[in-house]
Every structure is written in C-alpha cells, then in structure tokens.
Write a protein that holds these residues in place. Structure first.
Motif, PDB file in Angstrom:
ATOM      1  N   LEU A 278       0.823  -1.220   0.000  1.00 20.93           N
ATOM      2  CA  LEU A 278       0.000   0.000   0.000  1.00 20.93           C
ATOM      3  C   LEU A 278       0.854   1.266   0.000  1.00 20.93           C
ATOM      4  O   LEU A 278       0.466   2.281  -0.559  1.00 20.93           O
ATOM      5  CB  LEU A 278      -0.943   0.015   1.202  1.00 20.93           C
ATOM      6  N   ALA A 279       2.019   1.211   0.630  1.00 18.01           N
ATOM      7  CA  ALA A 279       2.876   2.397   0.713  1.00 18.01           C
ATOM      8  C   ALA A 279       3.511   2.751  -0.624  1.00 18.01           C
ATOM      9  O   ALA A 279       3.819   3.917  -0.874  1.00 18.01           O
ATOM     10  CB  ALA A 279       3.964   2.174   1.753  1.00 18.01           C
TER      11      ALA A 279
ATOM     12  N   ALA B 241      -6.250   3.505  -4.056  1.00 21.85           N
ATOM     13  CA  ALA B 241      -7.651   3.166  -3.767  1.00 21.85           C
ATOM     14  C   ALA B 241      -8.015   1.729  -4.154  1.00 21.85           C
ATOM     15  O   ALA B 241      -8.575   0.998  -3.328  1.00 21.85           O
ATOM     16  CB  ALA B 241      -8.590   4.170  -4.427  1.00 21.85           C
ATOM     17  N   PRO B 242      -7.718   1.272  -5.385  1.00 21.11           N
ATOM     18  CA  PRO B 242      -8.079  -0.111  -5.719  1.00 21.11           C
ATOM     19  C   PRO B 242      -7.315  -1.139  -4.886  1.00 21.11           C
ATOM     20  O   PRO B 242      -7.864  -2.159  -4.492  1.00 21.11           O
ATOM     21  CB  PRO B 242      -7.723  -0.253  -7.194  1.00 21.11           C
ATOM     22  N   THR B 243      -6.048  -0.849  -4.591  1.00 21.74           N
ATOM     23  CA  THR B 243      -5.257  -1.784  -3.796  1.00 21.74           C
ATOM     24  C   THR B 243      -5.798  -1.876  -2.381  1.00 21.74           C
ATOM     25  O   THR B 243      -5.938  -2.962  -1.819  1.00 21.74           O
ATOM     26  CB  THR B 243      -3.775  -1.356  -3.780  1.00 21.74           C
ATOM     27  N   ALA B 244      -6.139  -0.723  -1.788  1.00 19.66           N
ATOM     28  CA  ALA B 244      -6.704  -0.710  -0.434  1.00 19.66           C
ATOM     29  C   ALA B 244      -8.063  -1.406  -0.412  1.00 19.66           C
ATOM     30  O   ALA B 244      -8.369  -2.159   0.513  1.00 19.66           O
ATOM     31  CB  ALA B 244      -6.824   0.726   0.067  1.00 19.66           C
TER      32      ALA B 244
ATOM     33  N   ASN C 203      -9.162  -3.809  -2.454  1.00 10.42           N
ATOM     34  CA  ASN C 203      -8.985  -5.245  -2.630  1.00 10.42           C
ATOM     35  C   ASN C 203      -8.441  -5.904  -1.361  1.00 10.42           C
ATOM     36  O   ASN C 203      -8.881  -6.984  -0.975  1.00 10.42           O
ATOM     37  CB  ASN C 203      -8.065  -5.526  -3.810  1.00 10.42           C
ATOM     38  N   CYS C 204      -7.501  -5.237  -0.719  1.00 14.72           N
ATOM     39  CA  CYS C 204      -6.923  -5.769   0.509  1.00 14.72           C
ATOM     40  C   CYS C 204      -7.979  -5.840   1.607  1.00 14.72           C
ATOM     41  O   CYS C 204      -8.115  -6.846   2.306  1.00 14.72           O
ATOM     42  CB  CYS C 204      -5.744  -4.907   0.933  1.00 14.72           C
ATOM     43  N   THR C 205      -8.739  -4.780   1.765  1.00 14.96           N
ATOM     44  CA  THR C 205      -9.765  -4.730   2.808  1.00 14.96           C
ATOM     45  C   THR C 205     -10.866  -5.756   2.545  1.00 14.96           C
ATOM     46  O   THR C 205     -11.301  -6.455   3.469  1.00 14.96           O
ATOM     47  CB  THR C 205     -10.358  -3.317   2.901  1.00 14.96           C
ATOM     48  N   ALA C 206     -11.309  -5.867   1.310  1.00 12.48           N
ATOM     49  CA  ALA C 206     -12.359  -6.840   0.980  1.00 12.48           C
ATOM     50  C   ALA C 206     -11.871  -8.267   1.211  1.00 12.48           C
ATOM     51  O   ALA C 206     -12.607  -9.101   1.758  1.00 12.48           O
ATOM     52  CB  ALA C 206     -12.801  -6.652  -0.470  1.00 12.48           C
ATOM     53  N   SER C 207     -10.643  -8.552   0.835  1.00 15.16           N
ATOM     54  CA  SER C 207     -10.104  -9.897   1.030  1.00 15.16           C
ATOM     55  C   SER C 207      -9.971 -10.227   2.507  1.00 15.16           C
ATOM     56  O   SER C 207     -10.271 -11.340   2.941  1.00 15.16           O
ATOM     57  CB  SER C 207      -8.736 -10.021   0.350  1.00 15.16           C
TER      58      SER C 207
END
Length: 107
Positions: A30-31, A37-40, A42-46
């Motif tokens: 993420l850093a 936004a898409p990476t955050a 996807n990470c949060t949903a997973s």
C-alpha cells in the motif's frame, strides 16, 4: 469429470502463517503502489472475506449502506445477497454477519 473432482479434493487451504504473510505483503504494498484506492479496496475486501466468512459474490454486492454502525459497538454487516436459504427452507429475513470488530485491523 472424475479427474476434476479428484484434483479438487487435493486442494489444501493455506495455513494461518501463509495467510498472515499474504496480508503483511499486501499491506506493505500500500505504501508504494501506483493506485492506492483499488489496492486498499482489494486488501480490505479480502481481509473481510477471510476473517468474517463472506463469500466473494456477497462481498462484491456490499454497499456502504450495508454497514449498520448503530448496531453494537463496531456495527454489523447486512448481507443482502448472501447464499441465504437456497435449498434449505425459509430463514430469518434479515441476516447479519458478526460484528466488524471481530475482523481485526484492515490492511
């Protein structure tokens, strides 16, 4: 057909350390990622799916209105499009997943 069923039986779910390694790497990405936004998302949903037990199809259909902040200390998820009672008779019309606080910190 029988071969596909045999291969499916051989699948072993990832271990707890493997899952932690996956999310640690994803959180570190993420850093430096190009599109945050898409990476955050996807990470949060997973993470939500793995810790709370949502299916992919139910998670894809979640909306911000499905988070009910006024129920409990951390709120609850209202899963409108879950597997529900398909094939097992009628159930309570409003199903809620466990409190969001049980999911732990997001990425």
């Amino acid at each position: 057909m029988a071969l596909a069923a045999k291969d499916a039986a051989l699948r072993i779910p990832p271990t707890e350390p493997e899952i932690k390694t996956l999310f640690a790497g994803w959180g570190g990405e993420l850093a430096t990622c190009r599109k945050f936004a898409p990476t955050a998302r996807n990470c949060t949903a997973s993470k939500l799916m793995s810790q709370v037990g949502l299916r992919v199809s139910a998670a894809c259909k979640l909306d911000l209105a499905d988070i009910e902040w006024d129920l409990g200390r951390f709120g609850k998820l209202h899963v409108r499009h879950g597997k529900g009672a398909r094939g097992s008779g009628s159930r309570e019309p409003l199903r809620r997943k466990p409190p969001i606080c049980l999911a732990g910190p997001t990425c």
